[in-house]
Scaffold this motif. Structure first.
Motif, PDB file in Angstrom:
ATOM      1  N   LEU A   1       0.820  -1.166  -0.134  1.00  0.00           N
ATOM      2  CA  LEU A   1      -0.103  -0.018  -0.113  1.00  0.00           C
ATOM      3  C   LEU A   1       0.812   1.485  -0.017  1.00  0.00           C
ATOM      4  CD1 LEU A   1      -2.891  -1.209   2.416  1.00  0.00           C
ATOM      5  CD2 LEU A   1      -2.880  -0.665  -0.078  1.00  0.00           C
ATOM      6  N   GLY A   2       1.992   1.226   0.639  1.00  0.00           N
ATOM      7  CA  GLY A   2       2.841   2.370   0.721  1.00  0.00           C
ATOM      8  C   GLY A   2       3.467   2.644  -0.655  1.00  0.00           C
ATOM      9  N   LYS A   3       3.758   1.423  -1.711  1.00  0.00           N
ATOM     10  CA  LYS A   3       4.186   1.905  -2.958  1.00  0.00           C
ATOM     11  C   LYS A   3       2.919   2.383  -3.943  1.00  0.00           C
ATOM     12  CE  LYS A   3       8.352   0.444  -2.492  1.00  0.00           C
ATOM     13  NZ  LYS A   3       9.490   1.552  -2.865  1.00  0.00           N
ATOM     14  N   ARG A   4       1.825   1.805  -3.590  1.00  0.00           N
ATOM     15  CA  ARG A   4       0.520   2.184  -4.515  1.00  0.00           C
ATOM     16  C   ARG A   4      -0.185   3.380  -4.125  1.00  0.00           C
ATOM     17  NH1 ARG A   4      -0.803  -2.421  -7.629  1.00  0.00           N
ATOM     18  NH2 ARG A   4       1.069  -3.417  -7.970  1.00  0.00           N
ATOM     19  N   VAL A   5      -0.233   3.784  -2.943  1.00  0.00           N
ATOM     20  CA  VAL A   5      -1.150   4.778  -2.569  1.00  0.00           C
ATOM     21  C   VAL A   5      -0.220   5.991  -2.084  1.00  0.00           C
ATOM     22  CG1 VAL A   5      -2.769   5.643  -1.020  1.00  0.00           C
ATOM     23  CG2 VAL A   5      -2.948   3.330  -1.556  1.00  0.00           C
ATOM     24  N   ASP A   6      -0.516   7.139  -3.151  1.00  0.00           N
ATOM     25  CA  ASP A   6       0.287   8.220  -2.745  1.00  0.00           C
ATOM     26  C   ASP A   6      -0.196   9.329  -1.576  1.00  0.00           C
ATOM     27  OD1 ASP A   6       1.744   7.598  -4.941  1.00  0.00           O
ATOM     28  OD2 ASP A   6       0.164   8.492  -6.401  1.00  0.00           O
TER      29      ASP A   6
ATOM     30  N   ARG B   1      -2.895   6.472   2.606  1.00  0.00           N
ATOM     31  CA  ARG B   1      -2.174   5.319   2.929  1.00  0.00           C
ATOM     32  C   ARG B   1      -2.136   5.133   4.525  1.00  0.00           C
ATOM     33  NH1 ARG B   1       1.986   7.665   0.505  1.00  0.00           N
ATOM     34  NH2 ARG B   1       2.837   8.580   2.374  1.00  0.00           N
ATOM     35  N   TYR B   2      -2.136   5.902   5.290  1.00  0.00           N
ATOM     36  CA  TYR B   2      -2.422   5.708   6.801  1.00  0.00           C
ATOM     37  C   TYR B   2      -3.378   4.912   6.925  1.00  0.00           C
ATOM     38  CZ  TYR B   2      -3.295   6.513  11.699  1.00  0.00           C
ATOM     39  OH  TYR B   2      -3.498   6.249  13.115  1.00  0.00           O
TER      40      TYR B   2
ATOM     41  N   ARG C   1      -3.458   1.052   5.526  1.00  0.00           N
ATOM     42  CA  ARG C   1      -2.801   0.216   6.363  1.00  0.00           C
ATOM     43  C   ARG C   1      -3.152  -0.190   7.529  1.00  0.00           C
ATOM     44  NH1 ARG C   1       3.323   3.462   6.127  1.00  0.00           N
ATOM     45  NH2 ARG C   1       3.930   2.487   4.187  1.00  0.00           N
TER      46      ARG C   1
END
Length: 301
Positions: free
Chosen positions: A39-44, A49-50, A53
């Motif tokens: 998710l850290g890679k896909r969501v800007d 993102r928080y 996760r």
């Protein structure tokens, strides 16, 4: 592979179950870390993102608990009981959510309000800017009640308030602009008994007729009467007089568009005050006037 599955799910001895539990926990930790990294890679967006996760970690944790329950055969022979307890717990925990979703259907099916309407709901007054299955977002207005808001009038405060849709079942919902986009306003002016209150009444009536939106209100009233079986209300401006212990109270009643009520009333008050001053008619107030008369030159005053 079959041996691994049998060990995880069907282990009969305590050591085998402990080993299966350790494997399940390790797999959950690994899956949680991997989902967070993905998710850290896909969501800007940092906020999205928080929360993504957090949600993935919750899902992995619940799945791990279910897997551990299966390993230790906590549900063996009691599947129906377990499902019943889970369903009851979910219903109790999500009663607010269920009520909010039901309120959403109530808003849509009952046409209580729509985006753009000016309403008061759950103690919040303002314009509806969004309606979701759980909440209604309102651009808040001030309140004429002293102390209720730092904005003393029907002007935006700048706050966006989210109100649960469940409030449509538990509290009244006031819609200022659904069918009849006008409101009745009143301006009360106290006139002393020794002043020309009839001239003051004439001034109030003329100013009320000047700013009253009676023509537009009559058309809107005709639309509402065709839609609802209600009597046709009076929309023509009037001035009512009431005698009190201290003064004559003149109340001008008139109709104005709901979104321009404060500015319209402001212009009316300014004109009335100017005209009363030119007519030498003062506005009464709750003050005490004391007159001292001398008793002649021989007094000790």
């Amino acid at each position: 592979m079959d041996r691994v599955v049998e060990l995880i799910v069907g282990g009969a001895t305590v050591p085998e179950r402990l080993a299966s539990t350790a494997i399940a926990i390790a797999a959950a930790l690994l899956l949680g870390w991997f989902s967070g990294w993905l998710l850290g890679k896909r969501v800007d967006d940092p906020y999205a993102r928080y929360y993504a996760r957090k949600l993935s970690h919750y899902v992995v944790a619940v799945a791990a608990l279910v897997a551990i329950g299966v390993i230790w055969r906590a549900f063996a022979g009691r599947v129906g009981l377990v499902l019943g307890v889970v369903a009851a717990g979910l219903a109790f925990a999500m009663q607010e959510v269920i009520g909010a979703v039901a309120g959403w259907f109530n808003i849509l099916s009952g046409r209580i309000f729509a985006v753009g309407d000016r309403i008061e709901m759950g103690g919040v007054r303002g314009d509806v800017i969004d309606v979701t299955p759980l909440r209604t977002k309102i651009l808040e207005m001030g309140s004429p009640v002293e102390g209720a808001s730092w904005v003393q009038g029907r002007q935006y405060t700048g706050r966006i308030v989210s109100v649960s849709n469940k409030a449509t079942f538990t509290e009244p919902v006031y819609n200022y602009s659904a069918v009849f986009d006008f409101i009745w306003e009143e301006l009360v002016v106290p006139i002393p008994y020794d002043a020309d209150w009839r001239r003051a009444e004439s001034i109030l009536r003329e100013e009320a007729e000047r700013i009253s939106a009676s023509k537009e209100a009559r058309e809107a009233m005709s639309t509402m009467v065709r839609r609802y079986p209600v009597p046709r209300a009076e929309v023509e401006p009037r001035v009512f007089a009431r005698a009190t212990d201290n003064w004559m109270e003149l109340a001008a009643r008139f109709v104005v568009p709901v979104r321009t009520a404060r500015s319209t009333k402001d212009r009316m008050v300014r004109r009335i005050r100017d005209r009363l001053d030119r007519a030498d008619i003062r506005i009464a107030s709750e003050t005490l006037e004391a007159t001292v008369r001398g008793q002649g030159s021989g007094t000790d005053e």
